[in-house]
Design a protein around this motif. Structure first.
Motif, PDB file in Angstrom:
ATOM      1  N   ARG A   1      15.786 -26.171 -11.847  1.00 16.65           N
ATOM      2  CA  ARG A   1      16.861 -25.523 -12.594  1.00 16.65           C
ATOM      3  C   ARG A   1      16.292 -24.677 -13.732  1.00 16.65           C
ATOM      4  O   ARG A   1      16.720 -23.549 -13.956  1.00 16.65           O
ATOM      5  CB  ARG A   1      17.855 -26.553 -13.139  1.00 16.65           C
ATOM      6  CG  ARG A   1      19.072 -25.926 -13.816  1.00 16.65           C
ATOM      7  CD  ARG A   1      20.070 -26.950 -14.314  1.00 16.65           C
ATOM      8  NE  ARG A   1      19.539 -27.704 -15.420  1.00 16.65           N
ATOM      9  CZ  ARG A   1      19.327 -29.021 -15.424  1.00 16.65           C
ATOM     10  NH1 ARG A   1      19.611 -29.738 -14.366  1.00 16.65           N
ATOM     11  NH2 ARG A   1      18.842 -29.617 -16.480  1.00 16.65           N
ATOM     12  N   SER A   2      15.300 -25.188 -14.433  1.00 17.66           N
ATOM     13  CA  SER A   2      14.668 -24.442 -15.531  1.00 17.66           C
ATOM     14  C   SER A   2      13.995 -23.170 -15.029  1.00 17.66           C
ATOM     15  O   SER A   2      14.078 -22.131 -15.676  1.00 17.66           O
ATOM     16  CB  SER A   2      13.649 -25.315 -16.258  1.00 17.66           C
ATOM     17  OG  SER A   2      14.301 -26.322 -16.980  1.00 17.66           O
ATOM     18  N   ARG A   3      13.334 -23.252 -13.879  1.00 10.95           N
ATOM     19  CA  ARG A   3      12.705 -22.049 -13.309  1.00 10.95           C
ATOM     20  C   ARG A   3      13.753 -21.003 -12.963  1.00 10.95           C
ATOM     21  O   ARG A   3      13.568 -19.811 -13.211  1.00 10.95           O
ATOM     22  CB  ARG A   3      11.896 -22.402 -12.058  1.00 10.95           C
ATOM     23  CG  ARG A   3      10.555 -23.002 -12.323  1.00 10.95           C
ATOM     24  CD  ARG A   3       9.632 -22.973 -11.107  1.00 10.95           C
ATOM     25  NE  ARG A   3      10.169 -23.507  -9.873  1.00 10.95           N
ATOM     26  CZ  ARG A   3      10.010 -24.747  -9.445  1.00 10.95           C
ATOM     27  NH1 ARG A   3       9.358 -25.629 -10.180  1.00 10.95           N
ATOM     28  NH2 ARG A   3      10.504 -25.125  -8.286  1.00 10.95           N
ATOM     29  N   VAL A   4      14.855 -21.457 -12.391  1.00 14.14           N
ATOM     30  CA  VAL A   4      15.912 -20.528 -11.956  1.00 14.14           C
ATOM     31  C   VAL A   4      16.625 -19.913 -13.154  1.00 14.14           C
ATOM     32  O   VAL A   4      16.843 -18.701 -13.198  1.00 14.14           O
ATOM     33  CB  VAL A   4      16.923 -21.241 -11.036  1.00 14.14           C
ATOM     34  CG1 VAL A   4      18.133 -20.364 -10.762  1.00 14.14           C
ATOM     35  CG2 VAL A   4      16.263 -21.657  -9.722  1.00 14.14           C
ATOM     36  N   LEU A   5      16.983 -20.725 -14.131  1.00 12.39           N
ATOM     37  CA  LEU A   5      17.780 -20.241 -15.258  1.00 12.39           C
ATOM     38  C   LEU A   5      16.949 -19.642 -16.385  1.00 12.39           C
ATOM     39  O   LEU A   5      17.497 -18.921 -17.226  1.00 12.39           O
ATOM     40  CB  LEU A   5      18.652 -21.370 -15.811  1.00 12.39           C
ATOM     41  CG  LEU A   5      19.684 -21.961 -14.846  1.00 12.39           C
ATOM     42  CD1 LEU A   5      20.492 -23.048 -15.542  1.00 12.39           C
ATOM     43  CD2 LEU A   5      20.584 -20.896 -14.274  1.00 12.39           C
ATOM     44  N   GLY A   6      15.662 -19.934 -16.428  1.00  8.82           N
ATOM     45  CA  GLY A   6      14.840 -19.424 -17.527  1.00  8.82           C
ATOM     46  C   GLY A   6      15.364 -19.924 -18.862  1.00  8.82           C
ATOM     47  O   GLY A   6      15.612 -21.118 -19.020  1.00  8.82           O
ATOM     48  N   THR A   7      15.596 -19.020 -19.793  1.00  8.74           N
ATOM     49  CA  THR A   7      16.066 -19.413 -21.121  1.00  8.74           C
ATOM     50  C   THR A   7      17.582 -19.520 -21.213  1.00  8.74           C
ATOM     51  O   THR A   7      18.109 -19.919 -22.251  1.00  8.74           O
ATOM     52  CB  THR A   7      15.575 -18.405 -22.186  1.00  8.74           C
ATOM     53  OG1 THR A   7      16.099 -17.109 -21.858  1.00  8.74           O
ATOM     54  CG2 THR A   7      14.061 -18.358 -22.246  1.00  8.74           C
ATOM     55  N   HIS A   8      18.293 -19.162 -20.140  1.00  8.37           N
ATOM     56  CA  HIS A   8      19.761 -19.245 -20.137  1.00  8.37           C
ATOM     57  C   HIS A   8      20.184 -20.713 -20.143  1.00  8.37           C
ATOM     58  O   HIS A   8      19.675 -21.518 -19.364  1.00  8.37           O
ATOM     59  CB  HIS A   8      20.312 -18.531 -18.901  1.00  8.37           C
ATOM     60  CG  HIS A   8      21.799 -18.513 -18.835  1.00  8.37           C
ATOM     61  ND1 HIS A   8      22.585 -17.928 -19.806  1.00  8.37           N
ATOM     62  CD2 HIS A   8      22.653 -19.019 -17.913  1.00  8.37           C
ATOM     63  CE1 HIS A   8      23.857 -18.073 -19.480  1.00  8.37           C
ATOM     64  NE2 HIS A   8      23.926 -18.723 -18.335  1.00  8.37           N
TER      65      HIS A   8
END
Length: 126
Positions: free
Chosen positions: A93-100
């Motif tokens: 999820r962190s990879r997909v969303l980045g800082t969002h």
């Protein structure tokens, strides 16, 4: 349009999410049904990480169809077949969303098919 709420009077988020996501002046809402990590031919990859990445790709395709991106996501619910997969889930999820940051709920459940390792549903706004 999006304001994140992480009040100092409660515990900080335990990961890359926000306790609250407020929308102002959103004119479109997109509700994405529970999406499994199934490939276009309907098969389920063997590994949890592959299914997780595929589920996010499927969500991305629905967002794209609506003229949106992951930056439009405001709420994500993740249903894991095995709670032990929570760290891999958070990493993907962190990879997909980045800082969002979005509002997130993650729970362990029994899914309808034994080959499914997770299901993700989401809400996006524009």
């Amino acid at each position: 349009m999006i304001t994140h709420h992480n009040p100092p009077t409660i515990y900080p988020p335990a990961g890359p999410y926000a306790h609250g996501v407020e929308l102002r002046d959103a004119s479109r809402l997109l509700y994405i049904s529970g999406t499994m990590g199934l490939t276009p031919d309907g098969s389920a990859p063997d590994s949890f990480e592959a299914q997780c990445e595929q589920a996010w790709a499927n969500i991305g395709a629905v967002l794209d169809s609506a003229g949106m991106t992951v930056r439009n996501l405001v709420k994500v619910n993740v249903f894991l077949a095995d709670a032990a997969d929570r760290d891999v889930n958070a990493a993907v999820r962190s990879r997909v969303l980045g800082t969002h940051r979005v509002a997130v709920t993650v729970v362990a459940v029994t899914l309808l098919e034994s080959a499914w390792k997770l299901e993700i549903e989401a809400v996006a706004a524009a």
